[in-house]
Design a protein around this motif. Structure first.
Motif, PDB file in Angstrom:
ATOM      1  N   ALA A 153      35.795  34.976  14.457  1.00 32.87           N
ATOM      2  CA  ALA A 153      35.127  34.214  13.274  1.00 32.87           C
ATOM      3  C   ALA A 153      35.815  34.648  12.014  1.00 32.87           C
ATOM      4  CB  ALA A 153      33.535  34.142  13.420  1.00 32.87           C
ATOM      5  N   GLN A 154      35.818  35.978  11.614  1.00 36.78           N
ATOM      6  CA  GLN A 154      36.267  36.439  10.491  1.00 36.78           C
ATOM      7  C   GLN A 154      37.961  36.029  10.502  1.00 36.78           C
ATOM      8  OE1 GLN A 154      36.442  40.703  10.080  1.00 36.78           O
ATOM      9  NE2 GLN A 154      37.025  40.703   8.068  1.00 36.78           N
ATOM     10  N   ARG A 155      38.780  36.063  11.579  1.00 40.60           N
ATOM     11  CA  ARG A 155      39.898  35.454  11.386  1.00 40.60           C
ATOM     12  C   ARG A 155      40.046  33.923  11.195  1.00 40.60           C
ATOM     13  NH1 ARG A 155      40.201  38.868  16.180  1.00 40.60           N
ATOM     14  NH2 ARG A 155      41.433  40.772  15.673  1.00 40.60           N
ATOM     15  N   ALA A 156      39.265  33.196  11.624  1.00 38.71           N
ATOM     16  CA  ALA A 156      39.229  31.840  11.460  1.00 38.71           C
ATOM     17  C   ALA A 156      38.868  31.345  10.232  1.00 38.71           C
ATOM     18  CB  ALA A 156      38.293  30.992  12.494  1.00 38.71           C
ATOM     19  N   ALA A 157      37.957  32.339   9.771  1.00 42.94           N
ATOM     20  CA  ALA A 157      37.375  32.116   8.070  1.00 42.94           C
ATOM     21  C   ALA A 157      38.863  32.231   7.136  1.00 42.94           C
ATOM     22  CB  ALA A 157      36.247  32.878   7.706  1.00 42.94           C
ATOM     23  N   ALA A 158      39.680  33.211   7.485  1.00 47.92           N
ATOM     24  CA  ALA A 158      40.816  33.569   6.517  1.00 47.92           C
ATOM     25  C   ALA A 158      41.790  32.237   6.569  1.00 47.92           C
ATOM     26  CB  ALA A 158      41.315  34.705   6.881  1.00 47.92           C
ATOM     27  N   VAL A 204      23.781  33.956   6.612  1.00 49.95           N
ATOM     28  CA  VAL A 204      24.283  33.956   5.429  1.00 49.95           C
ATOM     29  C   VAL A 204      25.745  34.021   5.387  1.00 49.95           C
ATOM     30  CG1 VAL A 204      24.469  35.445   3.204  1.00 49.95           C
ATOM     31  CG2 VAL A 204      22.226  35.104   4.443  1.00 49.95           C
ATOM     32  N   TYR A 205      26.309  34.848   6.323  1.00 50.27           N
ATOM     33  CA  TYR A 205      27.905  34.752   6.341  1.00 50.27           C
ATOM     34  C   TYR A 205      28.175  33.518   6.754  1.00 50.27           C
ATOM     35  CZ  TYR A 205      32.227  35.869   8.404  1.00 50.27           C
ATOM     36  OH  TYR A 205      33.566  35.941   8.770  1.00 50.27           O
ATOM     37  N   ALA A 206      27.854  32.734   7.585  1.00 48.42           N
ATOM     38  CA  ALA A 206      28.226  31.578   7.891  1.00 48.42           C
ATOM     39  C   ALA A 206      28.299  30.401   6.820  1.00 48.42           C
ATOM     40  CB  ALA A 206      27.749  31.016   9.307  1.00 48.42           C
ATOM     41  N   VAL A 207      27.106  30.455   6.148  1.00 45.04           N
ATOM     42  CA  VAL A 207      27.099  29.361   5.053  1.00 45.04           C
ATOM     43  C   VAL A 207      28.091  29.861   3.833  1.00 45.04           C
ATOM     44  CG1 VAL A 207      25.449  28.929   3.062  1.00 45.04           C
ATOM     45  CG2 VAL A 207      24.748  29.064   5.425  1.00 45.04           C
ATOM     46  N   LYS A 208      28.356  31.157   3.573  1.00 41.58           N
ATOM     47  CA  LYS A 208      29.206  31.520   2.474  1.00 41.58           C
ATOM     48  C   LYS A 208      30.839  31.297   2.907  1.00 41.58           C
ATOM     49  CE  LYS A 208      26.255  32.910  -0.255  1.00 41.58           C
ATOM     50  NZ  LYS A 208      25.814  32.320  -1.559  1.00 41.58           N
ATOM     51  N   VAL A 209      30.992  31.062   4.170  1.00 39.63           N
ATOM     52  CA  VAL A 209      32.367  30.959   4.603  1.00 39.63           C
ATOM     53  C   VAL A 209      32.529  29.345   4.596  1.00 39.63           C
ATOM     54  CG1 VAL A 209      33.713  30.723   6.514  1.00 39.63           C
ATOM     55  CG2 VAL A 209      32.576  32.838   6.272  1.00 39.63           C
ATOM     56  N   GLN A 210      31.463  28.939   4.958  1.00 35.88           N
ATOM     57  CA  GLN A 210      31.545  27.278   4.810  1.00 35.88           C
ATOM     58  C   GLN A 210      31.668  26.827   3.376  1.00 35.88           C
ATOM     59  OE1 GLN A 210      28.127  25.915   6.771  1.00 35.88           O
ATOM     60  NE2 GLN A 210      28.743  26.108   8.839  1.00 35.88           N
ATOM     61  N   GLN A 211      30.924  27.351   2.554  1.00 37.49           N
ATOM     62  CA  GLN A 211      31.209  27.298   0.993  1.00 37.49           C
ATOM     63  C   GLN A 211      32.732  27.369   0.708  1.00 37.49           C
ATOM     64  OE1 GLN A 211      27.946  29.309  -0.678  1.00 37.49           O
ATOM     65  NE2 GLN A 211      26.428  27.591  -0.351  1.00 37.49           N
ATOM     66  N   SER A 212      33.224  28.524   1.126  1.00 37.57           N
ATOM     67  CA  SER A 212      34.524  29.023   0.524  1.00 37.57           C
ATOM     68  C   SER A 212      35.556  27.738   0.979  1.00 37.57           C
ATOM     69  CB  SER A 212      34.914  30.208   1.112  1.00 37.57           C
ATOM     70  OG  SER A 212      35.016  30.192   2.574  1.00 37.57           O
ATOM     71  N   ALA A 224      35.726  33.900  -4.304  1.00 36.44           N
ATOM     72  CA  ALA A 224      34.518  34.715  -4.219  1.00 36.44           C
ATOM     73  C   ALA A 224      33.656  34.249  -3.078  1.00 36.44           C
ATOM     74  CB  ALA A 224      34.028  34.358  -5.729  1.00 36.44           C
ATOM     75  N   TYR A 225      33.604  33.181  -2.795  1.00 31.26           N
ATOM     76  CA  TYR A 225      32.660  33.172  -1.621  1.00 31.26           C
ATOM     77  C   TYR A 225      33.308  33.727  -0.410  1.00 31.26           C
ATOM     78  CZ  TYR A 225      29.895  29.271  -3.758  1.00 31.26           C
ATOM     79  OH  TYR A 225      29.016  28.521  -4.665  1.00 31.26           O
ATOM     80  N   LEU A 226      34.466  33.839  -0.068  1.00 35.04           N
ATOM     81  CA  LEU A 226      34.935  34.387   1.071  1.00 35.04           C
ATOM     82  C   LEU A 226      35.039  36.064   0.785  1.00 35.04           C
ATOM     83  CD1 LEU A 226      36.413  34.073   3.663  1.00 35.04           C
ATOM     84  CD2 LEU A 226      38.666  34.254   2.405  1.00 35.04           C
ATOM     85  N   SER A 227      35.177  36.484  -0.234  1.00 33.30           N
ATOM     86  CA  SER A 227      34.804  38.006  -0.482  1.00 33.30           C
ATOM     87  C   SER A 227      33.487  38.440  -0.379  1.00 33.30           C
ATOM     88  CB  SER A 227      35.258  38.408  -1.889  1.00 33.30           C
ATOM     89  OG  SER A 227      34.978  39.722  -2.004  1.00 33.30           O
ATOM     90  N   TYR A 228      32.419  37.652  -0.558  1.00 33.06           N
ATOM     91  CA  TYR A 228      30.957  37.856  -0.623  1.00 33.06           C
ATOM     92  C   TYR A 228      30.736  37.837   1.095  1.00 33.06           C
ATOM     93  CZ  TYR A 228      25.824  37.577  -0.741  1.00 33.06           C
ATOM     94  OH  TYR A 228      24.544  37.938  -0.543  1.00 33.06           O
ATOM     95  N   ALA A 229      31.348  36.948   1.734  1.00 33.71           N
ATOM     96  CA  ALA A 229      30.961  36.776   3.096  1.00 33.71           C
ATOM     97  C   ALA A 229      31.697  38.015   3.795  1.00 33.71           C
ATOM     98  CB  ALA A 229      31.546  35.410   3.785  1.00 33.71           C
ATOM     99  N   THR A 230      32.814  38.154   3.350  1.00 35.92           N
ATOM    100  CA  THR A 230      33.418  39.374   4.182  1.00 35.92           C
ATOM    101  C   THR A 230      32.583  40.617   3.964  1.00 35.92           C
ATOM    102  OG1 THR A 230      35.447  38.328   3.747  1.00 35.92           O
ATOM    103  CG2 THR A 230      35.444  40.721   4.532  1.00 35.92           C
ATOM    104  N   SER A 231      32.118  40.787   2.791  1.00 32.84           N
ATOM    105  CA  SER A 231      31.163  42.048   2.316  1.00 32.84           C
ATOM    106  C   SER A 231      29.964  42.161   3.602  1.00 32.84           C
ATOM    107  CB  SER A 231      30.768  42.215   1.170  1.00 32.84           C
ATOM    108  OG  SER A 231      30.124  41.337   0.554  1.00 32.84           O
TER     109      SER A 231
END
Length: 394
Positions: A153-158, A204-212, A224-231
């Motif tokens: 999922a992290q690879r797909a979010a990038a 929370v991670y899924a929501v932030k990735v979707q917002q990004s 910013a959204y993606l960085s927060y989701a990654t953290s």
């Protein structure tokens, strides 16, 4: 009185003492009358020593060795009860009743001890097999699946454009956590709470990735959204991945506990095999004794007891070896992180390794049944001969 008669000897050479009546005999001074041996005034009765057999001990004096004799009798009573030696016959009498009692008690005692030792040893191995098959091993594989899905999922979010693969991997991770929660002992007392926390963080991670992904590519807000989701996913100690790895280490420790064959189990099985050998030797010796003493070639009950003993110990040892081998293979397979493509294969191999452990674990009750039957055969095999001698156990 005629003084001339004082010194005149009488008839028979006897004289008359002065002042004594005429005709009374006079003993010479050198020959006193003999005293009676029982007279208290006799010098010999007061000075002669008594024989040892006529001496009586004084009141209150204890005979030497009395307490030692009592202690010996006290110690010999339980020993006599256990071995039957307390019914030793008189010299020249028959020892058959005592020998039968000795073998009877020995067979019953060895059968009871072997049953208890075999049950404890068998349970010590198979107690961990069923939880390993039904909960611990699937929980480890579920955590592996969740970690692999979150990595995908992290690879797909990038990716620059939103893809459906991200949502699919998040769904796989959530379902894997739900499957891991089926293990009631996951992570100890705080394991279930840790899983709930991880599930919330995944949301929370899924929501932030979707917002990004809703933001334009290259915008600051998207970064910013993606960085927060990654953290949230990768933060050291508090991120989703580190929390899942901690739970996974605890589950692997549980796998090691359930599959270990430690010193206590080695000792228990060593004692069990020694008791089995001792009972086998006792059955053979009793059969030889009955054949020699009663001229009977075989005792069917004792032969049946020997066959039951051989079959029971062989089956339980084989079941234990198979179960322990399957658990060892499972531990080897789960003791390292698995790549995503190997997780389904690992699940199939684990199910194959641990197949039949539930049936073998349920066979523990047959150890108790077999032990009771073994004691009944030993009892009936000797009871007839004991009754023939009208033996009464004390």
């Amino acid at each position: 009185m005629n003084p001339g008669n004082a010194g005149t000897p009488g008839a028979g050479g006897r004289g008359t003492a002065p002042g004594a009546p005429t005709g009374s005999p006079v003993h010479p001074p050198s020959q006193p009358p003999p005293a009676s041996p029982q007279s208290p005034s006799s010098p010999q009765s007061s000075s002669s020593p008594q024989s040892p057999s006529s001496r009586q001990p004084r009141s209150g004096r204890r005979t030497p060795g009395r307490w030692a004799g009592r202690l010996a009798r006290l110690v010999s009573r339980p020993v006599s009860w256990a071995t039957g030696a307390g019914t030793r016959p008189a010299d020249g009498g028959s020892t058959t009743a005592r020998d039968l009692a000795l073998r009877h008690r020995l067979l019953l005692a060895l059968s009871a001890l072997l049953t208890l030792s075999l049950f404890v040893s068998y349970q010590g191995v198979h107690d961990g097999a069923d939880p390993l098959r039904s909960s611990t091993a699937p929980a480890v594989l579920s955590l592996d699946t969740a970690l692999y899905a979150l990595g995908q999922a992290q690879r797909a979010a990038a990716q620059p454009a939103p893809t459906s693969d991200f949502q699919k991997q998040i769904s796989v991770a959530v379902q894997s956590l739900a499957a891991a929660a089926a293990d009631d002992d996951l992570g100890g007392p705080g394991g279930r709470q840790a899983l709930q926390t991880v599930a919330g963080l995944i949301t929370v991670y899924a929501v932030k990735v979707q917002q990004s992904q809703l933001q334009p590519d290259g915008s600051v807000l998207r970064e910013a959204y993606l960085s927060y989701a990654t953290s949230v996913l990768t933060e050291k100690g508090a991120g989703i991945q580190d929390r899942l790895r901690a739970l996974q280490r605890q589950e692997r420790a549980a796998v090691h506990r359930q599959t270990s064959f430690g010193p206590l189990l080695w000792l228990a099985w060593s004692v069990t095999l020694l008791l089995a050998l001792a009972l086998t030797a006792a059955l053979l010796e009793t059969q030889r004794f009955l054949r020699h003493r009663f001229r009977r070639r075989y005792n069917r009950q004792l032969i049946a007891a020997g066959l039951l003993l051989l079959a029971g110990v062989t089956v339980t040892v084989l079941f234990t070896v198979w179960t322990q081998a399957g658990m060892t293979d499972t531990r080897t397979l789960l003791d390292r992180p698995l790549p995503g493509r190997l997780i389904p294969d690992a699940g199939r191999h684990t199910a194959s390794y641990l197949s039949g452990t539930g049936f073998r674990a349920a066979a523990a009750v047959w150890i108790l049944i077999g032990g009771a039957l073994l004691m009944a055969l030993a009892e009936t095999g000797l009871r007839r001969h004991i009754n023939d001698y009208r033996f009464r156990p004390r």
